[in-house]
Design a protein around this motif. Structure first.
Motif, PDB file in Angstrom:
ATOM      1  N   ALA A  48       0.859  -1.191   0.000  1.00 41.06           N
ATOM      2  CA  ALA A  48       0.000   0.000   0.000  1.00 41.06           C
ATOM      3  C   ALA A  48       0.893   1.238   0.000  1.00 41.06           C
ATOM      4  CB  ALA A  48      -0.908  -0.010   1.227  1.00 41.06           C
ATOM      5  N   TRP A  49       0.826   2.035  -1.057  1.00 41.77           N
ATOM      6  CA  TRP A  49       1.701   3.197  -1.174  1.00 41.77           C
ATOM      7  C   TRP A  49       1.503   4.185  -0.036  1.00 41.77           C
ATOM      8  CZ3 TRP A  49       5.916   3.486  -3.891  1.00 41.77           C
ATOM      9  CH2 TRP A  49       6.063   2.691  -5.033  1.00 41.77           C
ATOM     10  N   SER A  50       0.311   4.237   0.526  1.00 40.76           N
ATOM     11  CA  SER A  50       0.065   5.179   1.623  1.00 40.76           C
ATOM     12  C   SER A  50       0.824   4.797   2.885  1.00 40.76           C
ATOM     13  CB  SER A  50      -1.435   5.243   1.925  1.00 40.76           C
ATOM     14  OG  SER A  50      -1.920   3.973   2.336  1.00 40.76           O
ATOM     15  N   ARG A  51       1.398   3.605   2.916  1.00 41.15           N
ATOM     16  CA  ARG A  51       2.116   3.124   4.102  1.00 41.15           C
ATOM     17  C   ARG A  51       3.629   3.260   3.958  1.00 41.15           C
ATOM     18  NH1 ARG A  51      -2.135   3.634   7.162  1.00 41.15           N
ATOM     19  NH2 ARG A  51      -3.952   2.617   6.249  1.00 41.15           N
ATOM     20  N   ASN A  52       4.107   4.073   3.009  1.00 45.13           N
ATOM     21  CA  ASN A  52       5.551   4.184   2.822  1.00 45.13           C
ATOM     22  C   ASN A  52       6.158   5.108   3.880  1.00 45.13           C
ATOM     23  OD1 ASN A  52       6.575   6.946   1.525  1.00 45.13           O
ATOM     24  ND2 ASN A  52       4.502   6.548   0.747  1.00 45.13           N
ATOM     25  N   ILE A  53       7.340   4.728   4.342  1.00 41.54           N
ATOM     26  CA  ILE A  53       8.094   5.505   5.330  1.00 41.54           C
ATOM     27  C   ILE A  53       9.082   6.429   4.631  1.00 41.54           C
ATOM     28  CG2 ILE A  53       9.704   5.370   7.272  1.00 41.54           C
ATOM     29  CD1 ILE A  53       8.584   2.573   7.851  1.00 41.54           C
TER      30      ILE A  53
END
Length: 229
Positions: A48-53
């Motif tokens: 999920a791209w929204s979960r990238n750090i």
């Protein structure tokens, strides 16, 4: 369910007949030459791209090492043939969803941290909402949580038999729904934007689902008998 095993790193163990049998038959955690666990690819486009750090360019090995040293990193997203001098490395705060899509150097490949134990993915939209028992559990059971925390919470309740997780929910953490019955199994590919079902290890599809299938077959048999009369 077979347990995950960790093989020793000696050359003799890697070439023994027993090791070859294990490599073929069991899901293993393979030990690399430096003692670290191997990172097998789990999916194509499964994060999920929204979960990238964070994202940067580095080798696959350095990308794995960077995630290993950060406690909040649960997975990495890697694109090798990106037209740059080094592969693209994206550190993820959430585990990626396994799928059977082939992944290669020309794709975004997902790798989950080997130290994280995930429940088996059951399928896409395969839970029955009438089995949602979230409102009946104490408030200590989080409604928004990482996959691992969702699994751990469900594992603490004898009433919880499965979880429904939605990663791309536009919230700080994924949605976690607790189910009183095991969810159905299907082969549909599940992604971060979908509701993905995970049964508690050792659970089979819900008895209610089996009963529905049995009633459906009985209904078809009755129609057939009426047609003959």
């Amino acid at each position: 369910q077979f347990p995950s095993l960790t093989l020793g790193c000696s050359a003799s163990s890697a070439t023994s007949a027993m090791s070859r049998w294990l490599l073929w038959h069991l899901p293993l955690r393979l030990c690399l030459a430096d003692g670290r666990l191997e990172w097998p690819a789990v999916a194509k486009d499964g994060c999920a791209w929204s979960r990238n750090i964070s994202s940067q360019y580095m080798s696959k090995e350095d990308c794995f090492f960077e995630c290993e040293r950060q406690s909040d990193c649960k997975a990495v997203f890697i694109w090798e043939n990106n037209g740059q001098l080094q592969p693209s490395c994206v550190l993820m705060s959430e585990t990626c969803i396994p799928n059977s899509l082939p992944c290669d150097a020309d794709s975004w490949c997902s790798y989950n941290k080997p130290s994280i134990n995930l429940w088996p993915l059951t399928g896409l939209n395969s839970c029955q909402w009438q089995h949602d028992l979230s409102d009946e559990l104490p408030t200590s059971y989080p409604r928004y949580a990482s996959s691992q925390d969702c699994f751990d919470a469900c594992g603490q309740s004898s009433r919880c038999q499965a979880v429904f997780i939605w990663q791309e929910n536009h919230q700080e953490k994924p949605s976690c729904v607790y189910m009183s019955q095991a969810c159905d199994v299907n082969a549909d590919t599940c992604g971060p934007a979908d509701w993905c079902a995970y049964n508690k290890p050792g659970q089979s599809p819900s008895a209610a689902s089996s009963a529905r299938r049995g009633l459906g077959l009985l209904y078809l048999w009755l129609l057939w008998r009426i047609g003959l009369s």
